[in-house]
Scaffold this motif. Structure first.
Motif, PDB file in Angstrom:
ATOM      1  N   ALA A  79      42.373  46.441  41.993  1.00 29.35           N
ATOM      2  CA  ALA A  79      41.445  46.911  43.024  1.00 29.35           C
ATOM      3  C   ALA A  79      41.989  46.505  44.395  1.00 29.35           C
ATOM      4  CB  ALA A  79      40.059  46.334  42.783  1.00 29.35           C
ATOM      5  N   THR A  80      41.990  45.177  44.667  1.00 29.83           N
ATOM      6  CA  THR A  80      42.470  44.698  45.969  1.00 29.83           C
ATOM      7  C   THR A  80      43.763  43.904  45.864  1.00 29.83           C
ATOM      8  OG1 THR A  80      41.418  42.536  45.831  1.00 29.83           O
ATOM      9  CG2 THR A  80      40.050  44.363  46.646  1.00 29.83           C
ATOM     10  N   GLY A  81      44.073  43.412  44.652  1.00 31.88           N
ATOM     11  CA  GLY A  81      45.265  42.573  44.481  1.00 31.88           C
ATOM     12  C   GLY A  81      45.071  41.169  45.023  1.00 31.88           C
ATOM     13  N   GLN A  83      44.323  38.601  43.082  1.00 34.58           N
ATOM     14  CA  GLN A  83      44.719  37.573  42.105  1.00 34.58           C
ATOM     15  C   GLN A  83      46.179  37.756  41.686  1.00 34.58           C
ATOM     16  OE1 GLN A  83      41.815  36.420  39.391  1.00 34.58           O
ATOM     17  NE2 GLN A  83      43.121  34.813  38.606  1.00 34.58           N
ATOM     18  N   SER A 137      32.912  34.235  48.086  1.00 33.02           N
ATOM     19  CA  SER A 137      32.963  33.739  49.461  1.00 33.02           C
ATOM     20  C   SER A 137      33.523  34.758  50.445  1.00 33.02           C
ATOM     21  CB  SER A 137      33.821  32.475  49.511  1.00 33.02           C
ATOM     22  OG  SER A 137      35.103  32.722  48.969  1.00 33.02           O
ATOM     23  N   GLY A 142      37.288  42.235  45.396  1.00 36.02           N
ATOM     24  CA  GLY A 142      36.764  43.324  44.579  1.00 36.02           C
ATOM     25  C   GLY A 142      35.644  42.852  43.658  1.00 36.02           C
ATOM     26  N   LEU A 152      31.775  33.278  40.736  1.00 30.98           N
ATOM     27  CA  LEU A 152      31.150  32.047  41.225  1.00 30.98           C
ATOM     28  C   LEU A 152      30.702  32.254  42.663  1.00 30.98           C
ATOM     29  CD1 LEU A 152      30.535  29.012  41.195  1.00 30.98           C
ATOM     30  CD2 LEU A 152      32.967  28.587  41.614  1.00 30.98           C
ATOM     31  N   SER A 199      40.461  42.821  32.172  1.00 34.32           N
ATOM     32  CA  SER A 199      41.021  44.137  31.822  1.00 34.32           C
ATOM     33  C   SER A 199      41.670  44.127  30.442  1.00 34.32           C
ATOM     34  CB  SER A 199      42.043  44.549  32.878  1.00 34.32           C
ATOM     35  OG  SER A 199      43.072  43.590  32.949  1.00 34.32           O
ATOM     36  N   TYR A 419      39.265  27.871  35.242  1.00 33.75           N
ATOM     37  CA  TYR A 419      38.355  28.969  35.628  1.00 33.75           C
ATOM     38  C   TYR A 419      39.214  30.180  35.997  1.00 33.75           C
ATOM     39  CZ  TYR A 419      35.202  31.778  38.469  1.00 33.75           C
ATOM     40  OH  TYR A 419      34.487  32.827  38.994  1.00 33.75           O
ATOM     41  N   ASN A 457      49.085  42.406  34.263  1.00 31.99           N
ATOM     42  CA  ASN A 457      48.132  42.116  35.331  1.00 31.99           C
ATOM     43  C   ASN A 457      46.818  41.537  34.803  1.00 31.99           C
ATOM     44  OD1 ASN A 457      48.382  42.086  38.065  1.00 31.99           O
ATOM     45  ND2 ASN A 457      47.141  43.905  38.408  1.00 31.99           N
TER      46      ASN A 457
HETATM   47  C1  LIG Z   1      39.976  34.692  49.712  1.00 31.74           C
HETATM   48  C2  LIG Z   1      39.474  34.648  48.295  1.00 31.74           C
HETATM   49  C3  LIG Z   1      38.170  34.237  48.046  1.00 31.74           C
HETATM   50  C4  LIG Z   1      37.681  34.180  46.739  1.00 31.74           C
HETATM   51  N1  LIG Z   1      36.402  33.727  46.501  1.00 31.74           N
HETATM   52  C5  LIG Z   1      35.945  33.660  45.234  1.00 31.74           C
HETATM   53  C6  LIG Z   1      34.645  33.153  44.958  1.00 31.74           C
HETATM   54  O1  LIG Z   1      33.902  32.770  45.854  1.00 31.74           O
HETATM   55  N2  LIG Z   1      34.245  33.090  43.665  1.00 31.74           N
HETATM   56  C7  LIG Z   1      35.029  33.531  42.627  1.00 31.74           C
HETATM   57  O2  LIG Z   1      34.593  33.499  41.475  1.00 31.74           O
HETATM   58  N3  LIG Z   1      36.269  34.019  42.875  1.00 31.74           N
HETATM   59  C8  LIG Z   1      36.745  34.070  44.138  1.00 31.74           C
HETATM   60  N4  LIG Z   1      38.017  34.513  44.377  1.00 31.74           N
HETATM   61  C9  LIG Z   1      38.854  34.916  43.253  1.00 31.74           C
HETATM   62  C10 LIG Z   1      38.645  36.384  42.927  1.00 31.74           C
HETATM   63  O3  LIG Z   1      37.378  36.564  42.348  1.00 31.74           O
HETATM   64  C11 LIG Z   1      39.722  36.832  41.941  1.00 31.74           C
HETATM   65  O4  LIG Z   1      40.971  36.759  42.572  1.00 31.74           O
HETATM   66  C12 LIG Z   1      39.458  38.242  41.443  1.00 31.74           C
HETATM   67  O5  LIG Z   1      40.344  38.511  40.390  1.00 31.74           O
HETATM   68  C13 LIG Z   1      39.673  39.247  42.546  1.00 31.74           C
HETATM   69  O6  LIG Z   1      39.355  40.530  42.096  1.00 31.74           O
HETATM   70  P1  LIG Z   1      39.978  41.773  42.872  1.00 31.74           P
HETATM   71  O7  LIG Z   1      39.545  42.993  42.179  1.00 31.74           O
HETATM   72  O8  LIG Z   1      39.699  41.610  44.313  1.00 31.74           O
HETATM   73  O9  LIG Z   1      41.542  41.514  42.663  1.00 31.74           O
HETATM   74  P2  LIG Z   1      42.623  42.314  41.803  1.00 31.74           P
HETATM   75  O10 LIG Z   1      43.841  41.447  41.911  1.00 31.74           O
HETATM   76  O11 LIG Z   1      42.717  43.705  42.231  1.00 31.74           O
HETATM   77  O12 LIG Z   1      42.049  42.274  40.346  1.00 31.74           O
HETATM   78  C14 LIG Z   1      42.122  41.080  39.605  1.00 31.74           C
HETATM   79  C15 LIG Z   1      42.077  41.401  38.136  1.00 31.74           C
HETATM   80  O13 LIG Z   1      40.778  41.851  37.792  1.00 31.74           O
HETATM   81  C16 LIG Z   1      40.858  42.793  36.770  1.00 31.74           C
HETATM   82  N5  LIG Z   1      40.322  44.079  37.223  1.00 31.74           N
HETATM   83  C17 LIG Z   1      40.251  44.577  38.471  1.00 31.74           C
HETATM   84  N6  LIG Z   1      39.686  45.794  38.449  1.00 31.74           N
HETATM   85  C18 LIG Z   1      39.408  46.068  37.167  1.00 31.74           C
HETATM   86  C19 LIG Z   1      38.849  47.186  36.479  1.00 31.74           C
HETATM   87  N7  LIG Z   1      38.442  48.271  37.122  1.00 31.74           N
HETATM   88  N8  LIG Z   1      38.715  47.116  35.130  1.00 31.74           N
HETATM   89  C20 LIG Z   1      39.101  46.026  34.439  1.00 31.74           C
HETATM   90  N9  LIG Z   1      39.661  44.957  35.038  1.00 31.74           N
HETATM   91  C21 LIG Z   1      39.803  44.981  36.379  1.00 31.74           C
HETATM   92  C22 LIG Z   1      42.317  42.954  36.409  1.00 31.74           C
HETATM   93  O14 LIG Z   1      42.667  42.066  35.366  1.00 31.74           O
HETATM   94  C23 LIG Z   1      42.999  42.548  37.685  1.00 31.74           C
HETATM   95  O15 LIG Z   1      44.308  42.132  37.513  1.00 31.74           O
HETATM   96  C24 LIG Z   1      38.524  34.562  45.669  1.00 31.74           C
HETATM   97  C25 LIG Z   1      39.854  34.974  45.921  1.00 31.74           C
HETATM   98  C26 LIG Z   1      40.324  35.003  47.222  1.00 31.74           C
HETATM   99  C27 LIG Z   1      41.762  35.407  47.449  1.00 31.74           C
END
Ligand SMILES: Cc1cc2nc3c(=O)[nH]c(=O)nc-3n(C[C@H](O)[C@H](O)[C@H](O)COP(=O)(O)OP(=O)(O)OC[C@H]3O[C@@H](n4cnc5c(N)ncnc54)[C@H](O)[C@@H]3O)c2cc1C
Length: 474
Positions: A79-81, A83, A137, A142, A152, A199, A419, A457
């Motif tokens: 979604a946003t990358g 992680q 936070s 995403g 969390l 995923s 976690y 991923n």
């Molecule tokens: C600045 C920052 C603040 C954060 N704050 C918090 C917080 O307060 N609490 C907390 O719990 N976490 C927090 N996180 C961690 C964040 O929740 C994880 O990094 C999460 O994986 C981000 O999801 P994303 O879709 O944005 O990232 P992406 O890197 O796009 O996705 C992460 C993973 O999620 C899965 N995924 C995404 N989309 C799908 C889909 N459509 N179907 C199935 N799987 C999917 C995949 O495995 C993918 O690799 C934070 C991270 C950052 C960098």
């Protein structure tokens, strides 16, 4: 003409046929737009997939999964990358930025979000109905990745629990290309496994999440200068030791470089940042956080009554993409000795290059389990410890070494699990789930994704082996 970047076993005709089915776009490595579509918030996560399907709807996701399965290619989703995961190249990447719809059902207190929605959009949509989600936070994270990894919330988590426990429906495309609607009553085992299994079982196209009647909170951040690090951390122990579920506090040691993106007061200096969120009256909050008022003079203090939509002011996360590595662990307790260990390893006199070292308080509803709860494996923990190092590889490498040493020293107080949302690139499913839960997840994986199509991923859950194969491997 055949694209020279495709491998020999994928015919251009098949790629063209896939492209013609899509409402969204398809990119191969030579295409203009390929690099921009693959780019992640974490600039160290630049995958080089064989194909990118920038999905516009669930039909695009189905087409991409079917194509990948037919060609024996693994599937990743982004979604946003935010992680980091091990970098991969020979796979199909489905990106969901083009699927960002958010619909609020005020009467049912739910939001239906598409796969590419980010928290800022959901908070804003829910606000108009006097409601709030269990968001993280940062507004740019995403929703789906966050929720499927546990979720969390730094404002509402201790009061209401993990976001993954408050999902009422998931639409997911599984390895057979089917779009399934999962609820407590429809394929409940898969529904539960998705909520924590990310995923591993399929690509979510949309989900329905719970909302809560919260419109404001009391909180913000208090920054202190470096010399008060140890005292502030001990005051933190004191405050969280008596905190009701309505109060959430975290603390971060900030070691920001002297770059213009950092506010002047924090630029190039070591500071300690206490983050506070209280669901209640200011007077009550001030009694609870009194130790932070007396421990040391504040460098900056932003605490006050806030509308819920100002949630990002609590952590003040960076909003611009950056290259970073992260590591985390879970603690069952935070005794004084653990705090001293953190200060020795990552405090102002440690020489540590770790940019942010954060401790968050769990417990409250985050510690509760109930029938139908998600598979989040952090309920017995009371604290997360997480570090991120921003910079070029030599700096992040040094930060990783410091974090590994810190986590080894914290082991006496650790739960032994990680976690998922705060996991490193190297973390595996064995680090995240208890052995018996992982075995169950592997059996579900075998049912829905026996060929392990969804193995990039993510923290991969390998399909359970047949008893005969398992014996042969022993
Ligand atoms: C600045 C920052 C603040 C954060 N704050 C918090 C917080 O307060 N609490 C907390 O719990 N976490 C927090 N996180 C961690 C964040 O929740 C994880 O990094 C999460 O994986 C981000 O999801 P994303 O879709 O944005 O990232 P992406 O890197 O796009 O996705 C992460 C993973 O999620 C899965 N995924 C995404 N989309 C799908 C889909 N459509 N179907 C199935 N799987 C999917 C995949 O495995 C993918 O690799 C934070 C991270 C950052 C960098």
């Amino acid at each position: 003409m055949t694209d020279p970047h495709l491998c020999a076993d994928i015919h251009q005709d098949a790629v063209d046929a896939l492209a013609s089915q899509l409402t969204g776009s398809l990119f191969t490595p030579g295409d203009p737009g390929y690099t921009a579509e693959a780019v992640a918030f974490n600039l160290r996560s630049q995958h080089r997939p064989l194909l990118i399907v920038a999905a516009a709807d669930h039909a695009d996701v189905r087409a991409a999964v079917r194509f990948a399965a037919a060609h024996g290619l693994p599937v990743g989703v982004m979604a946003t990358g935010h992680q980091p995961f091990p970098l991969a190249d020979r796979f199909v990447l489905i990106t969901t930025r083009g699927m960002g719809a958010v619909e609020i059902d005020a009467a049912r207190r739910t939001a239906r979000v598409e796969a590419g929605a980010v928290w800022g959009d959901v908070v804003e949509a829910a606000r108009t109905a006097g409601l709030a989600p269990l968001n993280g936070s940062s507004p740019g994270v995403g929703v789906v990745g966050y929720v499927l990894g546990g979720g969390l919330s730094p404002v509402l988590g201790r009061k209401y629990g993990w976001a993954a426990d408050h999902v009422s429906a998931i639409d997911v495309v599984t390895a057979d290309g089917q779009l399934r609607h999962l609820t407590e009553d429809s394929e409940p085992e898969l529904f539960r496994s998705m909520r924590g299994g990310r995923s591993n079982f399929g690509v979510v196209t949309s989900m329905e999440i719970g909302l809560f009647p919260v419109t404001s909170f009391y909180g913000g951040g208090i920054f202190y200068t470096a010399e008060h690090t140890a005292a502030v951390l001990h005051a933190y122990r004191d405050v969280v030791g008596r905190a009701p579920d309505e109060l959430t506090c975290s603390v971060a040691l900030l070691n920001f470089p002297p770059v213009p993106e950092v506010p002047e007061m924090l630029r190039g200096r070591f500071t300690v940042h206490v983050r506070i969120a209280f669901l209640g009256e200011a007077e009550e909050a001030e009694k609870l956080i009194a130790p932070f008022r007396t421990v040391a003079p504040a460098l900056i203090d932003t605490t006050g009554e806030q509308p819920y939509s100002a949630f990002a002011a609590v952590h003040q996360d960076p909003t611009d993409p950056a290259p970073y590595e992260e590591q985390g662990t879970l603690l069952a307790t935070l005794p004084g000795a653990a705090v001293d260990t953190v200060v020795a390893r990552t405090g102002p006199h440690s020489g540590s290059p770790v940019t942010v070292l954060e401790i968050r308080h769990l417990g409250g509803a985050l510690g509760e389990s109930h029938v139908g709860a998600s598979v989040v494996a952090a309920r017995e923990a009371r604290f997360t410890v997480w570090g991120a190092t921003v910079g070029p590889p030599e700096v992040t490498g040094a930060g990783t070494e410091v974090m590994e040493a810190l986590m080894a020293e914290l082991r006496p107080w650790a739960t032994g699990r990680t976690y998922q949302n705060f996991a490193s690139r190297e973390t595996t499913a064995d680090d995240i789930f208890a052995p018996e839960e992982l075995e169950r997840l592997r059996r579900i994986k075998k049912l829905y994704d026996p060929a392990n199509l969804f193995r990039v991923n993510n923290h991969n859950i390998a399909p359970a082996m047949d008893p005969v194969t398992a014996d042969a491997e022993r």
